[in-house]
Enzyme design. Structure first.
Site, mmCIF file in Angstrom:
data_model
loop_
_atom_site.group_PDB
_atom_site.id
_atom_site.type_symbol
_atom_site.label_atom_id
_atom_site.label_comp_id
_atom_site.label_asym_id
_atom_site.label_seq_id
_atom_site.Cartn_x
_atom_site.Cartn_y
_atom_site.Cartn_z
ATOM 1 N N ASP A 1 6.360 -3.040 13.748
ATOM 2 C CA ASP A 1 5.380 -2.889 12.661
ATOM 3 C C ASP A 1 5.311 -1.449 12.147
ATOM 4 O O ASP A 1 5.181 -1.220 10.949
ATOM 5 C CB ASP A 1 3.997 -3.331 13.176
ATOM 6 C CG ASP A 1 2.932 -3.295 12.100
ATOM 7 O OD1 ASP A 1 3.242 -3.678 10.962
ATOM 8 O OD2 ASP A 1 1.797 -2.860 12.392
ATOM 9 N N ASP B 1 -4.109 -9.667 1.237
ATOM 10 C CA ASP B 1 -4.815 -8.475 1.680
ATOM 11 C C ASP B 1 -4.249 -7.187 1.058
ATOM 12 O O ASP B 1 -4.994 -6.341 0.563
ATOM 13 C CB ASP B 1 -4.646 -8.441 3.208
ATOM 14 C CG ASP B 1 -5.539 -7.427 3.845
ATOM 15 O OD1 ASP B 1 -6.737 -7.495 3.550
ATOM 16 O OD2 ASP B 1 -5.038 -6.590 4.612
ATOM 17 N N GLY C 1 2.119 -12.825 -3.891
ATOM 18 C CA GLY C 1 1.234 -12.513 -2.760
ATOM 19 C C GLY C 1 0.025 -11.769 -3.308
ATOM 20 O O GLY C 1 -0.605 -10.969 -2.614
ATOM 21 N N HIS D 1 7.622 3.510 9.600
ATOM 22 C CA HIS D 1 6.853 4.726 9.296
ATOM 23 C C HIS D 1 7.249 5.904 10.201
ATOM 24 O O HIS D 1 7.494 7.009 9.724
ATOM 25 C CB HIS D 1 5.350 4.480 9.443
ATOM 26 C CG HIS D 1 4.847 3.302 8.653
ATOM 27 N ND1 HIS D 1 5.405 2.911 7.468
ATOM 28 C CD2 HIS D 1 3.821 2.434 8.892
ATOM 29 C CE1 HIS D 1 4.750 1.853 7.005
ATOM 30 N NE2 HIS D 1 3.788 1.544 7.854
HETATM 31 C C1 BG6 Z 1 1.235 -0.897 7.935
HETATM 32 C C2 BG6 Z 1 1.168 -1.640 9.254
HETATM 33 O O1 BG6 Z 1 2.560 -0.814 7.492
HETATM 34 O O2 BG6 Z 1 0.716 0.422 8.113
HETATM 35 C C3 BG6 Z 1 -0.259 -1.673 9.766
HETATM 36 O O3 BG6 Z 1 1.646 -2.961 9.044
HETATM 37 C C4 BG6 Z 1 -0.839 -0.285 9.837
HETATM 38 O O4 BG6 Z 1 -0.316 -2.311 11.036
HETATM 39 C C5 BG6 Z 1 -0.641 0.435 8.504
HETATM 40 O O5 BG6 Z 1 -2.223 -0.413 10.118
HETATM 41 C C6 BG6 Z 1 -1.061 1.884 8.604
HETATM 42 O O6 BG6 Z 1 -1.044 2.456 7.338
HETATM 43 P P1 BG6 Z 1 -2.003 3.675 6.990
HETATM 44 O O7 BG6 Z 1 -1.598 4.076 5.624
HETATM 45 O O8 BG6 Z 1 -3.389 3.134 7.072
HETATM 46 O O9 BG6 Z 1 -1.743 4.710 8.034
#
Ligand code: BG6
Length: 501
Positions: free
Chosen positions: A242, A19, A15, A247
């Protein structure tokens, strides 16, 4: 896992033209290289499904990242030095004999005899299986089994408990648990790691860190960005899968876990797992009371017109995918019994902020009968990003003859204290994975426990056709998310501004 860097190593990014590789992985490797933290003999293999020369890949990468280079000098200088050691290789599991061909090509290009290898799977969920097979076939054929080989898997780990189990079975069929690294980049963020230091390298938080002193805890994730070019993935996933499943629940674990025996991986995983196990699972009929889901409508964001979610390219016209979710969560254990944890996450909101707010209980009695002003409950802000830091709100007497009270902050700001240098989460996690340190990675059982909490919410939403609320892009989110707290006498506490539209 020996916790030591290898003198020769390579990373193979599947990959690699995507992105994540362009925005995060390659820049992180370049910055590590700039800081002299990579193994002496280190090689990067970027793979994609199509045939392309390394020169063509590098040219397009340099063009694409031109602005990024200007803003990030560590990336730019690290890239110049790493560039001769970056190669592009085709890896297309759809092609016949590709596993053997790929292995041959990699071995030919890899200059050192027996490197430690890290395979990074940054591929969409639909092709994860075929890439696992490709890597397995590759490592089955290895002659020298003394050279460590690890596989690093990017989220999402399945889309529910059943698919997460399948993915894990597949991984464990190909690798040992020790070789598998399941990444959640939030654990690599400085301010998230610091939660453990704040709680366990200081004495005075622990005595009050429980249901006797804490009224409620709030974890908020707010993003200005929408779904960009990721409609294909996001419209299937939604923000609950997501961001909340991973997170936010990981941050919640850091806040709520018992003191681990040590910072070693097994000890951390054990304590986080206990928190996830203790999360109260909703019955489907309770979901509507305890959660809110919503989608953004068109609106104004930073003075510009922003599209509504259903107008975004690639989103199904009748999509019922949430771009905002909030919930009230309980951790049913001795420490946290009865303390609500409020979680919320949303896209296309009015600001970029990830923050934890710990709201303490009020003092039991006021000894100031003639006081002007209100004794507010103490509040602790832990800012994950941006402007990382901690702020403890204290009631204080302003100078003067009257009996007044004012709420002031006892602040720690990373910028003021340490300057603006902060390694990106991926720098930290890539370095740890090269060194074989899995403390900041997830165990499989954490992932499964997280799905056990998330799945009933999604089932409840579907089974009871929970309303999809809306909010205009560029606002704080749906009014119903405020009502979720107000029903229980609480309200969201953002560090600035009003919380509700
Ligand atoms: C990713 C999600 O895991 O974390 C995204 O797939 C999100 O949708 C991103 O924008 C946020 O990460 P960070 O580090 O920018 O807070």
């Amino acid at each position: 896992m020996n916790g030591k860097p290898f003198c020769a190593a390579s990373i193979v990014i599947f990959g690699g033209t995507g992105d994540l590789a362009g925005r995060k992985l390659i820049p992180a490797l370049c910055r590590l290289n700039d800081a002299g933290l990579l193994p002496h003999d280190f090689h990067v293999f970027v793979t994609g499904r199509t045939d392309m020369t390394t020169a063509a890949f590098l040219d397009s990468f340099v063009n694409r990242e031109a602005d990024h280079f200007k803003k990030d000098t560590r990336f730019a200088s690290g890239f110049e030095r790493l560039r001769p050691r970056i190669r592009y290789l085709r890896a297309n599991p759809g092609l016949k004999n590709e596993a053997q061909d790929f292995r041959r090509r990699l071995m030919t290009e890899e200059p050192m005899a027996a490197p430690a290898r890290l395979f990074y799977l940054a591929v969409p969920p639909a092709s994860m299986d075929s890439f696992i097979d490709l890597v397995k076939a590759f490592s089955d054929a290895r002659i020298d089994h003394n050279c460590p080989e690890r596989i690093l898997v990017e989220k999402p780990f399945g889309s529910d408990l059943a698919t997460a189990r399948e993915l894990n079975a597949r991984l464990l069929g190909a690798f040992s648990e020790e070789q598998i690294l399941r990444i959640d980049h939030y654990l690599g963020k400085e301010a998230v790691q610091n939660i453990l230091y704040m709680r366990f390298a200081n004495l005075f938080f622990e005595p009050v860190w429980n249901h006797r002193f804490i009224s409620n805890v709030q974890i908020s994730f707010s993003e200005e960005i929408g779904i960009g070019g990721r409609a294909g993935y996001f419209d299937q996933a939604g923000i609950l899968r997501d961001v909340v499943q991973n997170h936010l629940l990981q941050v919640l674990c850091m806040v709520a876990m018992e003191p681990p025996l040590s910072h070693r991986p097994g000890d951390l995983h054990l304590e986080k797992n206990k928190v996830l196990k203790a999360l109260r699972k909703y019955k489907p009929e309770e979901v509507a009371q305890e959660t809110v889901r919503a989608q953004y409508l068109h609106g104004m964001l930073k003075g510009e017109l922003a599209k509504g979610y259903l107008e975004e390219e690639g989103v199904r016209a009748s999509s019922k995918t949430e771009t905002y979710a909030a919930c009230r969560v309980f951790i049913d254990n001795w420490r946290w019994g009865g303390v609500p944890f409020y979680l919320r996450a949303g896209k296309r909101l009015d600001r970029n902020i990830t923050e934890i707010v710990v709201n303490f209980k009020p003092v039991p009695h006021s000894i100031f009968p003639t006081l002007t002003g209100k004794i507010e409950s103490n509040r602790l802000y832990i800012r994950i990003q941006p402007n990382e830091g901690i702020n403890l709100l204290l009631n204080t007497k302003p100078p003067g003859m009257s009996m007044q009270v004012s709420n002031v902050g006892l602040k720690f700001s990373y910028d003021t204290e340490f300057g603006d240098y902060r390694p990106d989460a991926y720098e930290r996690l890539l370095l740890d994975s090269l060194q074989g340190d899995s403390a900041l990675f997830l165990s499989n059982s954490e992932i499964e426990e997280s799905w056990k909490f998330i799945d009933p919410i999604i089932e409840g939403w579907q089974q009871f056709a929970q309303p999809m609320f809306t909010y205009p892009a560029g606002t704080h989110g749906p009014r119903e998310a405020c009502e979720l707290l107000e029903r229980h006498g609480h309200r969201w506490r953002p560090s600035e501004g009003q919380c509700c539209p």
